[in-house]
Design a protein around this motif. Sequence first.
Motif, short mmCIF file in Angstrom:
data_model
loop_
_atom_site.label_atom_id
_atom_site.label_comp_id
_atom_site.label_asym_id
_atom_site.label_seq_id
_atom_site.Cartn_x
_atom_site.Cartn_y
_atom_site.Cartn_z
N HIS A 154 0.83 -1.21 0.00
CA HIS A 154 0.00 0.00 0.00
C HIS A 154 0.86 1.26 0.00
CE1 HIS A 154 -3.90 -1.98 0.33
NE2 HIS A 154 -3.29 -2.87 1.10
N THR A 155 2.00 1.21 0.70
CA THR A 155 2.92 2.35 0.68
C THR A 155 3.50 2.54 -0.72
OG1 THR A 155 3.52 1.94 2.99
CG2 THR A 155 5.02 3.31 1.69
N ALA A 156 3.83 1.42 -1.38
CA ALA A 156 4.41 1.49 -2.72
C ALA A 156 3.42 2.05 -3.74
CB ALA A 156 4.89 0.10 -3.15
N VAL A 157 2.15 1.72 -3.60
CA VAL A 157 1.14 2.26 -4.52
C VAL A 157 1.02 3.77 -4.35
CG1 VAL A 157 -1.33 2.29 -5.08
CG2 VAL A 157 -0.17 0.11 -4.70
N LEU A 158 1.03 4.23 -3.10
CA LEU A 158 0.98 5.68 -2.86
C LEU A 158 2.17 6.38 -3.50
CD1 LEU A 158 -0.09 5.78 0.92
CD2 LEU A 158 -1.53 6.26 -1.07
N LEU A 159 3.35 5.77 -3.38
CA LEU A 159 4.55 6.35 -3.99
C LEU A 159 4.45 6.35 -5.51
CD1 LEU A 159 7.49 7.38 -3.84
CD2 LEU A 159 8.22 4.99 -3.79
N ALA A 160 3.99 5.24 -6.07
CA ALA A 160 3.91 5.12 -7.53
C ALA A 160 2.88 6.06 -8.14
CB ALA A 160 3.58 3.68 -7.92
N SER A 161 1.93 6.53 -7.33
CA SER A 161 0.92 7.46 -7.84
C SER A 161 1.56 8.76 -8.33
CB SER A 161 -0.12 7.79 -6.76
OG SER A 161 0.42 8.67 -5.78
N GLY A 162 2.73 9.10 -7.77
CA GLY A 162 3.38 10.35 -8.13
C GLY A 162 2.76 11.57 -7.47
N ASN A 163 1.74 11.33 -6.63
CA ASN A 163 1.07 12.43 -5.94
C ASN A 163 1.71 12.60 -4.56
OD1 ASN A 163 -0.92 13.74 -4.10
ND2 ASN A 163 -2.20 13.78 -5.93
N ARG A 164 2.36 13.71 -4.33
CA ARG A 164 3.10 13.92 -3.09
C ARG A 164 2.18 13.96 -1.88
NH1 ARG A 164 6.21 19.26 -4.68
NH2 ARG A 164 4.17 19.57 -5.64
N PHE A 166 -0.67 12.28 -1.52
CA PHE A 166 -1.02 10.89 -1.22
C PHE A 166 0.12 10.22 -0.46
CE2 PHE A 166 -4.24 10.05 -4.92
CZ PHE A 166 -5.12 10.93 -4.31
N PHE A 167 1.34 10.39 -0.96
CA PHE A 167 2.48 9.69 -0.36
C PHE A 167 2.72 10.15 1.08
CE2 PHE A 167 7.17 8.90 0.10
CZ PHE A 167 7.06 7.52 0.18
N GLN A 168 2.41 11.40 1.38
CA GLN A 168 2.62 11.88 2.74
C GLN A 168 1.60 11.31 3.72
OE1 GLN A 168 3.69 15.80 3.73
NE2 GLN A 168 5.31 15.92 2.22
N LEU A 169 0.61 10.61 3.22
CA LEU A 169 -0.35 9.92 4.09
C LEU A 169 0.12 8.52 4.46
CD1 LEU A 169 -3.70 10.91 2.34
CD2 LEU A 169 -2.91 11.70 4.58
N ARG A 170 1.32 8.13 4.01
CA ARG A 170 1.76 6.75 4.17
C ARG A 170 1.82 6.31 5.63
NH1 ARG A 170 5.85 10.05 3.03
NH2 ARG A 170 7.85 9.93 4.15
N ASP A 171 2.33 7.16 6.52
CA ASP A 171 2.44 6.77 7.92
C ASP A 171 1.06 6.64 8.56
OD1 ASP A 171 5.19 6.65 7.82
OD2 ASP A 171 5.46 8.71 8.52
N PHE A 172 0.16 7.54 8.20
CA PHE A 172 -1.21 7.48 8.68
C PHE A 172 -1.87 6.17 8.23
CE2 PHE A 172 -5.68 8.15 7.54
CZ PHE A 172 -6.22 8.51 8.77
N ILE A 173 -1.73 5.84 6.96
CA ILE A 173 -2.35 4.63 6.42
C ILE A 173 -1.71 3.37 7.01
CG2 ILE A 173 -2.56 3.25 4.30
CD1 ILE A 173 -3.39 5.81 2.87
N ARG A 174 -0.40 3.37 7.16
CA ARG A 174 0.28 2.21 7.74
C ARG A 174 -0.16 1.99 9.18
NH1 ARG A 174 5.01 0.11 5.49
NH2 ARG A 174 5.80 -0.28 7.58
#
Length: 238
Positions: A154-164, A166-174
């Motif tokens: 799920h973290t990798a998908v957020l990164l691959a989206s290219g949307n910064r 989205f990616f900054q939500l990674r810790d929240f989502i994890r």
Amino acid sequence: MAQIENLNLSQQVTNELGRAIIAGEFDGSSGLPTEAQLCEQYGISRTAVREAVKMLAAKGLISSRPRQGIRVEPENNWNLYDTSVLKWMLESSPSLYVLKEFLQMRLAIEPQAAALAAKHGTAEAIDQIAQACNSMEEAAQDDGDIHTPDLAFHTAVLLASGNRFFFQLRDFIRTALNVSIQHTTPAKGSKKAIAEEHMKVYKAIMNGEPERAKTMMTYMIEEAMAFIDAEINKAKAG
């Protein structure tokens, strides 16, 4: 006296008080103990207490002003994107309802992130999704732990989206996924099926199929939502 170890004292007090506030042990009418009372209760210095108060204020849980004392803020002022606040909420009794809200948020973000990954994901970013999926499949075949590669996926998908954003939500989502997976994996009953569903999302992203990637991610989250709803209904009936 609730003596605390001499290690990261302020953080430990922050955790103790944060959990207590979210559990409802302190509220706007009762407030928190005074600095002096907290020093005595935990056996620490006033400096450590003040640092803990600053941390809790930064998370929106309390406010501290001259002649006001330390006041517990209404729940609407809490910073729910702070991973500590979210963790404490998930540890509290109504965690299933928090998980449901979390899944509703995921529905608004992750399917779109998967679609963007299919459109714009770099080879390197998509390879990270592949690695996570492969690790999930290996773990499923050996009846191992798929939890860690699931989070990595799920973290990798957020990164691959290219949307910064989205990616900054990674810790929240994890943080929330750590709890959510504990409910949904046993409900699903098959680690291989879980790995296969994640692989379908990856293949859609790899093949540049944004609508299919979006649909498959939506399906996974909606299925998790159904499991949580079932648990909520069971708890109500019991």
